[in-house]
Design a protein around this motif. Sequence first.
Motif, short mmCIF file in Angstrom:
data_model
loop_
_atom_site.label_atom_id
_atom_site.label_comp_id
_atom_site.label_asym_id
_atom_site.label_seq_id
_atom_site.Cartn_x
_atom_site.Cartn_y
_atom_site.Cartn_z
N LEU A 125 27.75 -21.32 -91.91
CA LEU A 125 27.04 -21.39 -91.00
C LEU A 125 27.55 -23.69 -91.18
CD1 LEU A 125 23.89 -20.45 -92.90
CD2 LEU A 125 25.01 -20.04 -91.53
N ALA A 126 26.53 -23.20 -89.35
CA ALA A 126 27.81 -25.05 -88.95
C ALA A 126 26.68 -25.99 -89.32
CB ALA A 126 27.28 -24.89 -87.13
N GLY A 127 25.66 -25.92 -89.65
CA GLY A 127 24.51 -27.05 -90.30
C GLY A 127 24.71 -27.97 -89.34
N ILE A 128 23.69 -28.86 -89.86
CA ILE A 128 22.82 -30.00 -88.71
C ILE A 128 23.63 -30.64 -88.32
CG2 ILE A 128 21.37 -30.68 -90.73
CD1 ILE A 128 18.97 -31.37 -88.66
N ARG A 177 32.00 -25.94 -78.20
CA ARG A 177 33.52 -25.59 -78.47
C ARG A 177 34.55 -26.18 -79.09
NH1 ARG A 177 37.03 -22.48 -73.80
NH2 ARG A 177 36.23 -20.77 -74.86
N PHE A 178 34.07 -27.96 -78.49
CA PHE A 178 34.56 -28.55 -79.40
C PHE A 178 34.79 -29.39 -80.45
CE2 PHE A 178 34.76 -33.84 -79.96
CZ PHE A 178 35.58 -33.97 -79.24
N ALA A 179 32.65 -28.81 -81.64
CA ALA A 179 32.44 -29.17 -82.53
C ALA A 179 33.01 -28.25 -83.11
CB ALA A 179 31.16 -29.69 -82.91
N LYS A 180 33.51 -26.56 -82.74
CA LYS A 180 33.92 -25.82 -83.46
C LYS A 180 33.24 -25.48 -84.33
CE LYS A 180 39.23 -27.56 -83.29
NZ LYS A 180 39.16 -28.19 -82.81
N ILE A 181 31.87 -24.40 -83.44
CA ILE A 181 30.90 -23.83 -83.85
C ILE A 181 31.13 -22.93 -82.74
CG2 ILE A 181 30.02 -25.67 -85.25
CD1 ILE A 181 28.61 -25.52 -83.90
N ARG A 182 30.21 -21.54 -83.32
CA ARG A 182 29.91 -20.59 -82.26
C ARG A 182 28.57 -19.87 -82.56
NH1 ARG A 182 33.11 -17.22 -80.45
NH2 ARG A 182 35.44 -18.50 -80.72
N VAL A 183 27.81 -19.36 -82.14
CA VAL A 183 26.84 -18.75 -82.40
C VAL A 183 27.14 -17.14 -82.51
CG1 VAL A 183 24.35 -17.77 -80.78
CG2 VAL A 183 25.68 -19.98 -80.25
N VAL A 184 26.38 -16.53 -83.09
CA VAL A 184 26.52 -15.18 -83.21
C VAL A 184 25.49 -14.02 -83.31
CG1 VAL A 184 29.06 -15.19 -83.74
CG2 VAL A 184 27.43 -14.90 -85.62
N ARG A 185 25.78 -13.19 -83.47
CA ARG A 185 24.11 -12.34 -83.92
C ARG A 185 23.84 -12.09 -85.57
NH1 ARG A 185 23.80 -6.87 -80.01
NH2 ARG A 185 24.17 -7.97 -78.53
N LYS A 191 18.14 -21.12 -89.47
CA LYS A 191 18.31 -20.83 -88.20
C LYS A 191 16.84 -21.59 -87.21
CE LYS A 191 18.55 -15.67 -89.40
NZ LYS A 191 18.42 -15.32 -87.34
N ARG A 192 16.93 -21.91 -86.16
CA ARG A 192 16.13 -22.59 -85.69
C ARG A 192 15.14 -20.92 -84.51
NH1 ARG A 192 17.03 -22.97 -79.63
NH2 ARG A 192 18.77 -22.19 -78.44
N LEU A 193 13.99 -22.09 -83.89
CA LEU A 193 12.94 -21.57 -83.88
C LEU A 193 13.39 -20.06 -82.86
CD1 LEU A 193 10.42 -19.57 -83.73
CD2 LEU A 193 9.64 -21.81 -82.16
N GLY A 194 14.54 -20.49 -81.81
CA GLY A 194 15.79 -19.94 -80.21
C GLY A 194 16.27 -18.99 -81.87
N ASP A 195 16.41 -18.85 -83.42
CA ASP A 195 17.52 -17.94 -83.59
C ASP A 195 16.66 -16.64 -84.34
OD1 ASP A 195 19.95 -19.08 -82.99
OD2 ASP A 195 19.58 -21.12 -84.63
N TRP A 196 15.21 -17.48 -84.93
CA TRP A 196 14.46 -16.11 -85.54
C TRP A 196 14.36 -15.33 -83.82
CZ3 TRP A 196 14.31 -15.70 -90.31
CH2 TRP A 196 14.63 -16.22 -91.06
N ALA A 197 13.93 -16.02 -83.07
CA ALA A 197 13.58 -15.07 -81.96
C ALA A 197 14.53 -14.11 -81.24
CB ALA A 197 13.04 -15.63 -81.35
N VAL A 214 24.67 -19.89 -85.80
CA VAL A 214 25.24 -20.16 -85.92
C VAL A 214 26.51 -20.68 -86.91
CG1 VAL A 214 25.92 -22.47 -85.03
CG2 VAL A 214 23.90 -21.58 -83.85
N ILE A 215 28.08 -19.98 -87.30
CA ILE A 215 28.54 -20.21 -87.80
C ILE A 215 29.96 -21.27 -87.48
CG2 ILE A 215 28.28 -18.48 -88.84
CD1 ILE A 215 30.93 -17.34 -87.40
#
Length: 260
Positions: free
Chosen positions: A21-24, A105-113, A151-157, A162-163
């Motif tokens: 997981l990407a982490g804060i 992309r710069f931080a090398k993280i991405r959102v997935v389902r 997860k933030r609120l947007g992720d829950w909904a 984010v990995i």
Amino acid sequence: MQFFNRVKFRTPESVELEFTLAGIGNRAWALLIDYFVLAVILLVCIYTWISISGQLADIFQDQDTIGSQVGLWLIAITFLLLFGIYVGYFVFFETIWQGQTPGKRFAKIRVVRDDGRPVGLAQATLRALLRPLDEFLFLGSFLIMFSHREKRLGDWAAGTIVIEAERAIASATFTISEQAKSLYTELLSIAELSQLLPDDFAIIREYLQRRGAMAAKSRVALASKLSQQVAAIINLEQLPEVPPDIFLEAIYLAYQHKEF
């Protein structure tokens, strides 16, 4: 929140994939970069809109009633445009870049389902619309730090996580044939390797690492199936006339050397 919290997915090929997981920290760094890019875009749009609205105001300045109404409409439209650009920035990039913005992309993280599949327009839109709520009083930061899947609120909904984007491993537990080393340079120019997702790459790597322990018949069948699926993903009209193992080795090398 655990350091290097990890999540597992199981693909239809029964291959288990594990991501961090990407982490804060990574997410905050990505957001800072995105806000810098977004600020530049907003400044350009504001400057352009001020010029246009100024011309409209001059047209109606002699008509007091109409002029005041036009002024109010211009203010309302300005706020709507700014909000639209703010939301549209994240929706646009996360949709076309398969879960990444310039910052991600710069931080090398991405959102997935939640099931590991790429995000679509609906998920990206939900995340973007709820972002202002997440940033109000740092609500999203607290949820990320103390929720199991960060997860933030947007992720829950939206049903997303984010990995960290999969990074190519420098040393692998398998050998690459000379034929594959020759083939991969050709693939760099004829294949759309940008369509290959990190979990696709992980499946290929997993197969190459485990093929030695497979029965010959199962190995040939799985290699053929993976080769066909990969060829379809990267829009390769015809598979090279090489054994499937050689093709997958070449894809493995090409993915590591592709331009992101």
